[in-house]
Design a protein around this motif. Structure first.
Motif, mmCIF file in Angstrom:
data_model
loop_
_atom_site.group_PDB
_atom_site.id
_atom_site.type_symbol
_atom_site.label_atom_id
_atom_site.label_comp_id
_atom_site.label_asym_id
_atom_site.label_seq_id
_atom_site.Cartn_x
_atom_site.Cartn_y
_atom_site.Cartn_z
ATOM 1 N N UNK A 1 78.610 19.351 56.982
ATOM 2 C CA UNK A 1 77.606 19.154 58.032
ATOM 3 C C UNK A 1 76.658 20.337 58.134
ATOM 4 N N UNK A 2 77.210 21.547 58.207
ATOM 5 C CA UNK A 2 76.333 22.706 58.376
ATOM 6 C C UNK A 2 75.510 22.958 57.115
ATOM 7 N N UNK A 3 76.083 22.762 55.941
ATOM 8 C CA UNK A 3 75.320 22.977 54.719
ATOM 9 C C UNK A 3 74.197 21.951 54.570
ATOM 10 N N UNK A 4 74.438 20.731 55.032
ATOM 11 C CA UNK A 4 73.387 19.708 54.995
ATOM 12 C C UNK A 4 72.198 20.117 55.850
ATOM 13 N N UNK A 5 72.469 20.655 57.046
ATOM 14 C CA UNK A 5 71.361 21.098 57.896
ATOM 15 C C UNK A 5 70.678 22.339 57.319
ATOM 16 N N UNK A 6 71.412 23.188 56.645
ATOM 17 C CA UNK A 6 70.785 24.352 56.016
ATOM 18 C C UNK A 6 69.867 23.939 54.871
ATOM 19 N N UNK A 7 70.258 22.902 54.149
ATOM 20 C CA UNK A 7 69.408 22.419 53.064
ATOM 21 C C UNK A 7 68.102 21.842 53.586
ATOM 22 N N UNK A 8 68.073 21.487 54.873
ATOM 23 C CA UNK A 8 66.855 20.933 55.479
ATOM 24 C C UNK A 8 66.042 21.984 56.233
ATOM 25 N N UNK B 1 72.892 32.528 50.523
ATOM 26 C CA UNK B 1 73.919 31.947 51.392
ATOM 27 C C UNK B 1 75.280 32.210 50.770
ATOM 28 N N UNK B 2 76.104 32.989 51.484
ATOM 29 C CA UNK B 2 77.456 33.292 51.035
ATOM 30 C C UNK B 2 78.439 32.491 51.877
ATOM 31 N N UNK B 3 79.239 31.661 51.224
ATOM 32 C CA UNK B 3 80.302 30.935 51.910
ATOM 33 C C UNK B 3 81.612 31.600 51.509
ATOM 34 N N UNK B 4 82.240 32.257 52.471
ATOM 35 C CA UNK B 4 83.494 32.957 52.196
ATOM 36 C C UNK B 4 84.643 31.974 52.354
ATOM 37 N N UNK C 1 85.975 24.395 47.472
ATOM 38 C CA UNK C 1 85.176 24.856 46.326
ATOM 39 C C UNK C 1 84.229 23.784 45.795
ATOM 40 N N UNK C 2 84.681 22.540 45.730
ATOM 41 C CA UNK C 2 83.821 21.463 45.250
ATOM 42 C C UNK C 2 82.680 21.191 46.226
ATOM 43 N N UNK C 3 82.976 21.279 47.511
ATOM 44 C CA UNK C 3 81.926 21.084 48.516
ATOM 45 C C UNK C 3 80.834 22.130 48.363
ATOM 46 N N UNK C 4 81.226 23.381 48.205
ATOM 47 C CA UNK C 4 80.242 24.451 48.020
ATOM 48 C C UNK C 4 79.425 24.205 46.762
ATOM 49 N N UNK C 5 80.091 23.872 45.671
ATOM 50 C CA UNK C 5 79.396 23.650 44.401
ATOM 51 C C UNK C 5 78.408 22.493 44.484
ATOM 52 N N UNK D 1 73.330 29.278 47.074
ATOM 53 C CA UNK D 1 74.676 29.395 47.619
ATOM 54 C C UNK D 1 75.633 30.046 46.624
ATOM 55 N N UNK D 2 76.528 30.875 47.151
ATOM 56 C CA UNK D 2 77.563 31.526 46.354
ATOM 57 C C UNK D 2 78.882 31.440 47.110
ATOM 58 N N UNK D 3 79.940 31.084 46.399
ATOM 59 C CA UNK D 3 81.279 31.083 46.990
ATOM 60 C C UNK D 3 81.894 32.458 46.801
#
Length: 306
Positions: free
Chosen positions: A18-25, A36-39, A48-52, A60-62
């Protein structure tokens, strides 16, 4: 690099989408360079698949941090961040299109400032009990509500005018000086928070300045499981623990706990009981207060506390 946005997450891939979808917009000014760093704090789900899956839409970087605990994850994000401004949000938010641009604009307008607070608006996901909706003002810590008005104003410790972690930005120089305490923050087996508040207050107490950024808004998604009396007890009890850890208590001690804390537990519990019997609309506030001081009392009285 202008801005490093950091999100810490652990086994919450559905919320993360949800949050990544809004960031993409988001609307990003053409001159703004960001990452964008997702820890990933030890997830065992499909994080990991969601981030990728967002790599074609976001810079974005994991970042893998197996040492569980939100403070450990935050500090890992800080170590990897390249931006001059470090911008924070949570994995259960939705950002408005101008969120990052607003923080960057404030940072540009106030180069002397080290700290910036954004608006946090709670969104109660159904089903929501009427009593919980009515108590929203009394439960603003649980809901992470932050609203200091429509205009930019200076931040201050007085009046608790400082950010919450769901929408905050810190100049990287100060963020690296003021890291997050692993004794605070959510971790497996504990709900304890307060790690970001401790840092933000310390930055202001050291003499640095900050600004309220009303257009840097996020929507905090509050699931129905957190709209219960049980969660109120758990959340405010963890706040009490964090307060006790901070060493904020003073005065005479009885049975390894401050006398004032004992008194507040008794007073809050009595007020809560009376409010429930009399059907007073204040019972949620008294439950929160009693739970806070019970959490502090439990921490003080553990056998390893001196």
């Amino acid at each position: 690099m202008d801005c490093s946005v950091i999100i810490c997450t652990r086994n919450r891939s559905r919320e993360l989408i949800n949050v990544l979808t809004t960031m993409a917009a988001m609307t990003i000014p053409p001159h703004l360079e960001w990452e964008l760093l997702v820890v990933d704090n030890g997830s065992s789900d499909d994080t990991p698949a969601t981030i990728a899956s967002f790599a074609d839409r976001l810079p974005i970087t994991r970042v893998w941090e197996p040492n569980a605990g939100l403070s450990n994850a935050r500090n890992a994000g800080v170590r990897h961040a390249r931006g001059r401004l470090i911008v924070w949000t949570d994995d259960d938010t939705r950002v408005v299109p101008g969120w990052l641009a607003a923080f960057h604009a404030a940072f540009t307008a106030h180069p002397e400032a080290a700290l910036f607070a954004g608006r946090i608006t709670p969104a109660l996901l159904p089903p929501t009990p009427n009593w919980f909706r009515d108590a929203a003002a009394d439960l603003h810590y649980l809901l992470a509500t932050r609203d200091f008005g429509p205009n930019p104003v200076p931040l201050s410790i007085e009046g608790e005018r400082y950010p919450f972690g769901a929408s905050a930005a810190v100049r990287a120089v100060e963020q690296r000086e003021f890291l997050y305490d692993p004794e605070l923050g959510v971790a497996p087996g504990r709900r304890r928070g307060g790690e970001e508040t401790a840092v933000f207050v310390s930055i202001l107490a050291a003499g640095h300045t900050g600004w309220w950024v009303p257009d840097a808004e996020v929507e905090h998604q509050v699931v129905s499981e957190r709209q219960t009396t049980g969660y109120i007890r758990e959340y405010y009890g963890s706040m009490g623990e964090a307060w006790a850890i901070s060493g904020a208590s003073t005065g005479p001690m009885i049975a390894r706990a401050p006398l004032a804390t004992w008194a507040k537990v008794v007073t809050g519990s009595v007020r809560y009981a009376v409010a429930r019997v009399t059907r007073s609309s204040s019972w949620q506030r008294y439950l929160a207060s009693a739970s806070f001081h019970r959490g502090a009392l439990a921490y003080f009285r553990r056998s390893d506390q001196k």
